[in-house]
Write an enzyme that holds these catalytic residues in place. Structure first.
Site, PDB file in Angstrom:
ATOM      1  N   TYR A 129       6.736  21.297   4.424  1.00  0.00           N
ATOM      2  CA  TYR A 129       7.030  19.940   3.960  1.00  0.00           C
ATOM      3  C   TYR A 129       8.439  19.905   3.330  1.00  0.00           C
ATOM      4  O   TYR A 129       8.806  20.803   2.563  1.00  0.00           O
ATOM      5  CB  TYR A 129       5.954  19.486   2.955  1.00  0.00           C
ATOM      6  N   ARG A 148      -2.663  15.153 -22.435  1.00  0.00           N
ATOM      7  CA  ARG A 148      -1.823  16.106 -21.684  1.00  0.00           C
ATOM      8  C   ARG A 148      -2.510  17.480 -21.633  1.00  0.00           C
ATOM      9  O   ARG A 148      -2.200  18.320 -20.801  1.00  0.00           O
ATOM     10  CB  ARG A 148      -0.412  16.201 -22.284  1.00  0.00           C
TER      11      ARG A 148
HETATM   12  C1  LIG Z   1       1.879  19.346   3.467  1.00  0.00           C
HETATM   13  C2  LIG Z   1       2.378  18.614   2.261  1.00  0.00           C
HETATM   14  N1  LIG Z   1       2.467  19.258   1.081  1.00  0.00           N
HETATM   15  C3  LIG Z   1       2.922  18.644  -0.022  1.00  0.00           C
HETATM   16  C4  LIG Z   1       3.355  17.336   0.002  1.00  0.00           C
HETATM   17  C5  LIG Z   1       3.863  16.697  -1.249  1.00  0.00           C
HETATM   18  O1  LIG Z   1       2.889  15.857  -1.802  1.00  0.00           O
HETATM   19  P1  LIG Z   1       3.172  14.582  -2.719  1.00  0.00           P
HETATM   20  O2  LIG Z   1       3.902  13.584  -1.885  1.00  0.00           O
HETATM   21  O3  LIG Z   1       1.810  14.137  -3.142  1.00  0.00           O
HETATM   22  O4  LIG Z   1       4.004  15.048  -3.873  1.00  0.00           O
HETATM   23  C6  LIG Z   1       3.278  16.615   1.193  1.00  0.00           C
HETATM   24  C7  LIG Z   1       3.719  15.210   1.239  1.00  0.00           C
HETATM   25  O5  LIG Z   1       3.888  14.633   2.287  1.00  0.00           O
HETATM   26  C8  LIG Z   1       2.783  17.277   2.359  1.00  0.00           C
HETATM   27  O6  LIG Z   1       2.696  16.643   3.539  1.00  0.00           O
END
Ligand SMILES: Cc1ncc(COP(=O)(O)O)c(C=O)c1O
Length: 432
Positions: A124, A71
């Site tokens: 997102y 970790r």
């Molecule tokens: C632009 C963007 N940022 C962050 C994420 C989150 O990533 P993860 O699914 O690996 O947690 C995504 C997931 O689709 C994404 O498209």
């Protein structure tokens, strides 16, 4: 800064950097260090490593940190992180169990109750949920602004928030509409408005373009964040995250990662090491395919509008930002199909070579409906305000043959207009 005295390109170093085969029986590829803990040579060694790891004592340049517990540190993570740092020419990189783990850990390490995080919309869906629903429980306020905001308006907004502003969080190009923001301009405003006692950090989600086509750190940003699940992993077989940045920004996040336990496991890192060897090849091939797909869609009578960087009109602000901050166009194409949700769904159900699935950046083409899938946790009125309409479809273009992909999209588009789509195969000869 990572040690690369000959200034070799990252793609030349992805098969060797940060790994000494003779520490591992001569194995050409780094083994997977699948161990939770490490043996100390003596109790004194263990004591010393903990002092350094917990910041109780500063380590000198000539002193070597030892391995303690997975970790805290593990060679599989460390080799990966050294290679990730090379792509962005960053002091340090950290890997995480997911993109969301990277985003959550990084934000929490740099805010305190009372602070404000400003962020671009659209963003997102998971990030939006974190900012709007989880951070407020800890007294951290989040405020959205449109990704295509004028810089004067953003400057005024930052001024209004004043000393409470801790982070400006950008996602560029934005998921799913590909709208971009000028990282250099935002970072300059954040720096100008920072004070010694209150620094305003600019974080950039670089998932859509990085690390091959965009480096926000070079534009003045303080941190690059990635869903490594996407292009970095690139084979849709791993969930992971990463960050790169300067020491003073990344080190506090490293402490949080150790305590929150948001690091990846060694096998995940090994898969990412495999993927980094072909990162540039894949991203370039995908971008080439995506450019052809976007051009095809642009001229299709059943398509309303296509959102893809190479289609931006010269002379527009978006085009200028693209020219300035990206060296390639990425492989996410969003488009509005003529009609509404029904037509979009018929299209999605008819795609054969591509797969109907969320995520992006993998070798295979994926299609999805942002409004009801990846961005469905964003309230409907907010979705609409930021261009996530019911007829919007997102395609992540893979490495298949571009002509085959276009044939597949053509037959799916034809089927989007028929109400009995499954009974009317438009291209009977096309079977996968
Ligand atoms: C632009 C963007 N940022 C962050 C994420 C989150 O990533 P993860 O699914 O690996 O947690 C995504 C997931 O689709 C994404 O498209």
């Amino acid at each position: 800064m990572t040690f690369n005295p000959e200034g070799l390109k990252p793609e030349s170093l992805m098969m060797s950097y940060g790994y000494d085969p003779f520490l591992s029986e001569g194995a050409v590829k780094p083994p997977i260090f699948m161990t939770s803990t490490f043996v100390f040579q003596s109790a004194e060694h263990g004591e010393q490593y903990f002092k350094w790891a917990y910041g109780l004592e500063q380590r000198r340049q000539d002193q070597t940190m030892g391995l303690i517990y997975s970790r805290i540190n593990n060679p599989s993570l460390q080799i990966l992180e050294e290679r990730l740092a090379l792509w962005d020419q960053a002091d340090l990189a950290l890997s995480f169990a997911s993109g969301m783990a990277a985003i959550t850990t990084s934000i929490l390490a740099h805010v305190k109750p009372g602070d404000v995080v400003l962020y671009t919309m659209p963003v997102y869906g998971g990030t939006e949920y974190l900012l709007e629903n989880i951070l407020p429980k800890f007294g951290i306020e989040s405020r959205a602004f449109p990704v295509d905001i004028e810089m004067d308006a953003l400057d005024a907004l930052m001024g209004e928030i004043g000393d409470r502003l801790a982070i400006v969080y950008l996602e560029t190009p934005a998921n799913p509409t590909n709208v971009m923001i000028d990282v250099e301009a935002v970072s300059a405003i954040a720096k100008r408005r920072s004070r010694p006692e209150k620094r305003i950090l600019t974080f950039v989600d670089n998932t859509f373009m990085g690390p091959v086509f965009q480096n926000p750190l070079a534009q003045g940003a303080d941190l690059n964040l990635y869903s490594a699940t996407k292009y970095i992993g690139g084979h849709s077989d791993v969930i992971a995250g990463a960050i790169t940045g300067p020491k003073d920004v990344v080190e506090p996040i490293s402490v949080y990662r150790t305590i929150m336990g948001s690091m990846p496991d060694p096998f995940c890192c090994w898969l990412l090491l495999r993927s980094l060897e072909t990162l540039k090849l894949r991203m370039e091939a995908q971008a080439q395919n995506a450019t052809q797909v976007a051009e095809y869609l642009q001229n299709h009578p059943l398509v309303e509008q296509v959102f893809y960087p190479t289609l931006l009109e010269p002379g527009t602000r978006q085009h200028a930002i693209y020219q300035k901050q990206c060296t390639g166009s990425g492989a996410v194409v969003a488009f509005e199909i003529k009609g509404g949700k029904a037509e979009a769904f018929r299209f999605l159900n008819a795609v054969k070579l591509g797969k109907l699935a969320v995520s992006l950046g993998g070798t295979e083409t994926l299609v999805e409906h942002p409004a009801s899938m990846t961005h469905s946790d964003i309230p409907l009125d907010v979705q609409l305000r930021f261009g996530i309409t019911q007829n919007l479809v997102r395609i992540s273009v893979g490495v298949e043959n571009a002509d085959d992909l276009i044939r597949d999209l053509a037959q799916a588009l034809e089927r989007s207009v028929t109400s009995a789509a499954d009974k009317v195969p438009a291209m009977v000869s096309f079977e996968i």
